[in-house]
Design a protein around this motif. Structure first.
Motif, PDB file in Angstrom:
ATOM      1  N   SER A  35       1.070  -1.228  -0.161  1.00 32.57           N
ATOM      2  CA  SER A  35      -0.013  -0.060  -0.381  1.00 32.57           C
ATOM      3  C   SER A  35       0.518   0.881  -0.001  1.00 32.57           C
ATOM      4  O   SER A  35       0.817   2.012   0.760  1.00 32.57           O
ATOM      5  CB  SER A  35      -1.366  -0.277   1.086  1.00 32.57           C
ATOM      6  OG  SER A  35      -1.985  -0.943   0.997  1.00 32.57           O
ATOM      7  N   ALA A  36       1.929   1.118  -1.086  1.00 27.24           N
ATOM      8  CA  ALA A  36       2.750   2.726  -0.794  1.00 27.24           C
ATOM      9  C   ALA A  36       3.625   3.020   0.819  1.00 27.24           C
ATOM     10  O   ALA A  36       4.043   4.052   0.339  1.00 27.24           O
ATOM     11  CB  ALA A  36       2.234   3.784  -1.543  1.00 27.24           C
ATOM     12  N   ARG A  77      -5.663   3.803 -12.620  1.00 29.36           N
ATOM     13  CA  ARG A  77      -5.658   4.208 -11.055  1.00 29.36           C
ATOM     14  C   ARG A  77      -4.829   5.628 -11.714  1.00 29.36           C
ATOM     15  O   ARG A  77      -3.837   5.779 -12.614  1.00 29.36           O
ATOM     16  CB  ARG A  77      -4.643   3.772 -10.447  1.00 29.36           C
ATOM     17  CG  ARG A  77      -5.391   2.126  -9.424  1.00 29.36           C
ATOM     18  CD  ARG A  77      -4.703   1.527  -8.959  1.00 29.36           C
ATOM     19  NE  ARG A  77      -3.404   1.669  -8.988  1.00 29.36           N
ATOM     20  CZ  ARG A  77      -2.377   1.244  -8.601  1.00 29.36           C
ATOM     21  NH1 ARG A  77      -3.112   0.184  -7.178  1.00 29.36           N
ATOM     22  NH2 ARG A  77      -0.684   0.725  -8.820  1.00 29.36           N
ATOM     23  N   ASN A 109      -1.710   4.842  -5.439  1.00 26.26           N
ATOM     24  CA  ASN A 109      -2.866   3.972  -4.582  1.00 26.26           C
ATOM     25  C   ASN A 109      -4.482   5.275  -4.257  1.00 26.26           C
ATOM     26  O   ASN A 109      -3.691   6.127  -4.212  1.00 26.26           O
ATOM     27  CB  ASN A 109      -2.463   4.258  -3.113  1.00 26.26           C
ATOM     28  CG  ASN A 109      -1.068   3.301  -3.847  1.00 26.26           C
ATOM     29  OD1 ASN A 109      -0.165   3.676  -4.381  1.00 26.26           O
ATOM     30  ND2 ASN A 109      -0.828   1.651  -3.148  1.00 26.26           N
ATOM     31  N   ARG A 132      -4.447  -1.705 -12.646  1.00 29.42           N
ATOM     32  CA  ARG A 132      -4.297  -2.904 -11.438  1.00 29.42           C
ATOM     33  C   ARG A 132      -4.863  -3.775 -12.450  1.00 29.42           C
ATOM     34  O   ARG A 132      -6.262  -4.093 -13.160  1.00 29.42           O
ATOM     35  CB  ARG A 132      -4.571  -2.538 -10.249  1.00 29.42           C
ATOM     36  CG  ARG A 132      -5.335  -4.080  -9.656  1.00 29.42           C
ATOM     37  CD  ARG A 132      -4.402  -4.518  -9.172  1.00 29.42           C
ATOM     38  NE  ARG A 132      -3.112  -3.749  -8.379  1.00 29.42           N
ATOM     39  CZ  ARG A 132      -3.565  -3.624  -7.161  1.00 29.42           C
ATOM     40  NH1 ARG A 132      -4.210  -4.214  -6.509  1.00 29.42           N
ATOM     41  NH2 ARG A 132      -2.545  -3.149  -6.214  1.00 29.42           N
ATOM     42  N   ASP A 187       0.329  -4.635 -11.046  1.00 33.13           N
ATOM     43  CA  ASP A 187      -0.002  -4.024 -11.634  1.00 33.13           C
ATOM     44  C   ASP A 187       1.154  -3.699 -12.764  1.00 33.13           C
ATOM     45  O   ASP A 187       1.984  -4.009 -13.045  1.00 33.13           O
ATOM     46  CB  ASP A 187       0.896  -3.012  -9.848  1.00 33.13           C
ATOM     47  CG  ASP A 187       0.407  -2.537  -9.499  1.00 33.13           C
ATOM     48  OD1 ASP A 187      -1.002  -3.131  -9.002  1.00 33.13           O
ATOM     49  OD2 ASP A 187       0.557  -2.364  -7.789  1.00 33.13           O
TER      50      ASP A 187
END
Length: 401
Positions: free
Chosen positions: A182-183, A271, A279, A257, A326
């Motif tokens: 999640s970065a 995204r 994200n 994604r 990704d």
């Protein structure tokens, strides 16, 4: 609407290792019920981590779900007293992969089938190993000096500097926690004129040097600040890769994604973000998938090649039913590479399947349930594997390399 009791099938029964009441478990349970199956039995991660002796039935199909979004579970895995802290991912990785292996061993001993191969999970949750596996399979990935098990360790900022200088003088790179998600702990680092360096990251550094996850991407403009963050993160393990300039939609950086279920790309979302991290929880927004397809095809890249690239990446993990891939579209949508393969990359609420995917009208969880129902049950305790001939290969070496 759920089936009536006399309509419920009992030939397939699911057990889910997850967090009761969490979004993922609830959405998967809804998909199971909608398919006319009994409600899945939920084994809480908290109990699995405390007890270490999960119990399964011989005819169960076992799904390992994400242990995220539960503070008690995060504490057990990370060993930190604050779930918003960035540090502790190496401890998390050791605890999680050990627990995943315990679950699989217990399932095999009971004669249950499993949907997630623990050795593959261990690779996907180590960005260095995952990058090496993808690269070794010929899947295009951003160049990296830390790819694979033989890569040199990154002990701090000075090592980052040296590795980037030895990689052709990379002036823009991502520095990532090897076991992050999640970065968390990701820094987008770039050098400017006169050797000045700056970084964009969601890491918030306090006056006393502690690091916390933030929902705001911030910029650090001095090398001393950046070095302090990297030096603090380095004991957890770091991965470095080239910061590939991305294609854009409406002036925002874009990536994709793609969820791959049973070897087939079933769902996709664009995204977009004004920051290097797309994200959604960091301010990214969903883009226009149809426009992305049109842009790729206008640049000479068939959409089937784009989805095929995601399928090629997923094929590196044949013992895992579902992964989220990704894809990084280069400037102008002319070339694509794979950024990461996510073991738990299926949390895309309200997104239904791609046309022609076989998952039309289903969310990502419904697609997985449907895939299990299509499959012949393997020998007791063995992962549900994708046959090689079922995986769609991706062509277009020039476009996707």
């Amino acid at each position: 609407m759920s089936p009536s009791p006399n309509e419920v099938r009992h030939d397939v029964r699911f057990a889910v290792v997850g967090n009761p009441g969490g979004r993922r478990v609830e959405m998967f349970a809804d998909a199971v019920l909608a398919a006319g199956l009994p409600a899945p039995r939920v084994l809480p991660w908290r109990e699995v981590l405390y007890d270490g002796r999960p119990r399964f039935e011989p005819d169960e199909t076992v799904r390992l779900d994400s242990p995220g979004e539960d503070e008690d579970v995060e504490l057990l895995l990370r060993g930190a007293d604050d779930p918003t802290r960035v540090e502790g991912t190496a401890h998390w990785y050791t605890r999680f992969t050990g627990a995943a292996r315990q679950v699989t061993e217990a399932a095999r001993a009971a004669g249950a089938a499993v949907l997630d191969d623990p050795d593959e999970l261990a690779v996907m949750f180590d960005k260095r190993l995952c990058h090496g596996v993808l690269s070794g399979a010929g899947v295009p990935v951003p160049p990296s000096p830390t790819s694979g098990p033989q890569a040199p360790p990154v002990r701090g900022w000075e090592d980052v500097r040296a590795l980037l200088a030895g990689s052709g003088g990379l002036r823009r790179a991502f520095v990532k926690l090897a076991h992050g998600s999640s970065a968390s702990g990701v820094l987008a680092v770039e050098w400017g004129a006169h050797g000045r360096v700056r970084a964009a990251t969601s890491v918030e550094r306090t006056a006393d040097g502690q690091l916390f996850n933030s929902l705001r991407v911030r910029r650090y403009e001095t090398e001393a600040e950046i070095a302090a963050i990297v030096d603090t993160l380095a004991p957890d393990g770091l991965h470095i890769e080239r910061w590939v300039p991305k294609a854009a939609q409406h002036g925002r950086a874009a990536d994709l994604r793609v969820v791959v279920v049973d070897g087939r790309a079933s769902h996709a979302v664009v995204r977009t973000s004004r920051s290097p991290m797309t994200n959604l929880h960091l301010g990214g927004i969903r883009g226009d998938l149809a426009a992305a397809r049109a842009a790729a095809e206008a640049a000479g890249v068939l959409w089937s090649e784009v989805l095929g690239l995601a399928e090629r990446a997923a094929a590196c993990f044949p013992g895992t039913l579902c992964v989220g891939v990704d894809l990084l579209p280069g400037t102008g949508w002319r070339r694509f590479s794979v950024g990461e393969v996510n073991a738990f990359g299926d949390l895309l609420p309200r997104l239904t399947g791609l046309p022609g995917s076989g998952a039309e009208g289903l969310d990502t969880y419904g697609a997985q349930v449907a895939a299990v129902l299509r499959r012949r049950k393997p020998p007791a305790g063995e992962p549900l594997r994708v046959a090689a001939e079922e995986v769609a290969g991706g062509g277009g070496v020039n476009a996707l390399g």
